[in-house]
Design an enzyme around this catalytic site. Structure first.
Site, PDB file in Angstrom:
ATOM      1  N   HIS A   1       0.849  -1.206   0.000  1.00  0.00           N
ATOM      2  CA  HIS A   1       0.000   0.000   0.000  1.00  0.00           C
ATOM      3  C   HIS A   1       0.870   1.236   0.000  1.00  0.00           C
ATOM      4  CE1 HIS A   1       0.672  -0.675   4.288  1.00  0.00           C
ATOM      5  NE2 HIS A   1       0.149   0.495   4.599  1.00  0.00           N
TER       6      HIS A   1
ATOM      7  N   ASP B   1       5.693   4.553   5.287  1.00  0.00           N
ATOM      8  CA  ASP B   1       6.541   3.568   5.958  1.00  0.00           C
ATOM      9  C   ASP B   1       6.577   2.240   5.194  1.00  0.00           C
ATOM     10  OD1 ASP B   1       3.797   3.230   6.832  1.00  0.00           O
ATOM     11  OD2 ASP B   1       4.522   1.859   8.383  1.00  0.00           O
TER      12      ASP B   1
ATOM     13  N   HIS C   1      -7.505  -1.167   5.571  1.00  0.00           N
ATOM     14  CA  HIS C   1      -6.482  -0.246   6.102  1.00  0.00           C
ATOM     15  C   HIS C   1      -6.363   0.948   5.147  1.00  0.00           C
ATOM     16  CE1 HIS C   1      -2.809   0.955   8.170  1.00  0.00           C
ATOM     17  NE2 HIS C   1      -2.151   0.936   7.028  1.00  0.00           N
TER      18      HIS C   1
ATOM     19  N   HIS D   1       4.893  -5.154  10.388  1.00  0.00           N
ATOM     20  CA  HIS D   1       5.235  -4.490  11.654  1.00  0.00           C
ATOM     21  C   HIS D   1       5.419  -5.495  12.774  1.00  0.00           C
ATOM     22  CE1 HIS D   1       4.511  -0.239  10.543  1.00  0.00           C
ATOM     23  NE2 HIS D   1       3.577  -0.718   9.734  1.00  0.00           N
TER      24      HIS D   1
HETATM   25 FE    FE Z   1       2.616   0.471   8.156  1.00  0.00          FE
HETATM   26 ZN    ZN Z   2      -0.022   1.409   6.611  1.00  0.00          ZN
END
Ligand code: FE
Ligand code: ZN
Length: 257
Positions: free
Chosen positions: A57, A61, A115, A172
């Site tokens: 996406h 980050d 998300h 993450h």
């Molecule tokens: Fe992220």
């Molecule tokens: Zn994200």
């Protein structure tokens, strides 16, 4: 059929970049490169040449290293058609059901909105590897920044249906924090208790809790268990409540946990 060599790089406070190397062709991809230099360093150490960048996406980050890596290596940037215009350097646009070839290793692309609208996941069945960005986390799931709870539940359900030995490479290291929320909801879940203990041990040793397997996530991740009576009960909803509604309540509670 070709199996990938997969390396993990921890960057920023809690992001993972994964490097995928297909040994027969030498093709090599960086998944969600937040930054460029650690990728370039590992490429040099392994003697690999970067051929692709895979983005799940558009968030910074996950894409911050795109342009520097593309400039330095000539790698092609692969991302969602829906994110054209917001993924830096996007060269190859993909969508639901597309096959992406990294050398001889094939990945199936899933659209997993929730998300973000354009979020996608890459599944390499021959390597039992799923790269799911910020959709599915170990013991958790991504926040709903752009999509609805209904969409996210559909997205998670799609990933949940993959083979149980699938390794879940999320983007993450959130597992310990997710576990603190999960154990409040799913108190009697022995597999969850075990996973939380394992993750505490891994973190104490400075090691990653990623990947988990889909079998583990199905047994322990409350967001994949929204269709179970004990989870509905834990958030004060009657058994038989639609899973998407239970999921929405879980997500709402986690947002303020
Ligand atoms: Fe992220
Ligand atoms: Zn994200």
């Amino acid at each position: 059929m070709s199996r990938l060599v997969i390396e993990q790089i921890a960057v920023l406070s809690d992001n993972y970049i994964h490097l995928l190397h297909e040994p027969d062709s030498g093709a090599t991809a960086a998944v969600d490169p937040a930054v460029a230099q650690p990728v370039l360093d590992l490429l040099a150490a392994r003697g690999w040449r970067l051929t692709h960048i895979l983005n799940t996406h558009h968030h910074g980050d996950h894409t911050g290293g795109n342009l520097d890596l593309r400039r330095a290596t000539g790698a092609r940037v692969v991302g969602a058609r829906k994110d054209a215009g917001r993924i830096p350097g996007l060269d190859v646009e993909v969508g639901e059901g597309d096959t992406f070839l990294l050398g001889h290793a094939a990945a199936v692309v899933f659209e997993t909105p929730g998300h973000t609208d354009g979020h996608i996941a890459f599944w390499f069945p021959d390597s039992a590897a799923l790269f799911c960005g910020d959709t599915l986390f170990s013991l958790g799931c991504g926040r709903l920044f752009e999509g609805t709870a209904d969409q996210m539940w559909d997205s998670l359900s799609k990933l949940r249906d993959l083979p149980e030995h699938t390794r879940v490479f999320c983007a993450h290291e959130y597992t310990a924090a997710n576990g603190r929320f999960a154990k409040v909801l799913d108190r009697d879940n022995a597999a969850l208790k075990q996973r939380i203990d394992d993750v505490a041990r891994l973190n104490a040793a400075g090691r990653s809790s990623v990947p988990s397997t889909l079998a583990e996530e199905r047994a322990t991740n409350p967001f994949l268990r929204a269709d179970r009576a004990e989870i509905a009960r834990a958030v004060g909803l009657p058994p038989g409540t639609a899973a998407a509604l239970v999921f929405a309540e879980l997500r709402r509670r986690k947002d303020v946990f």
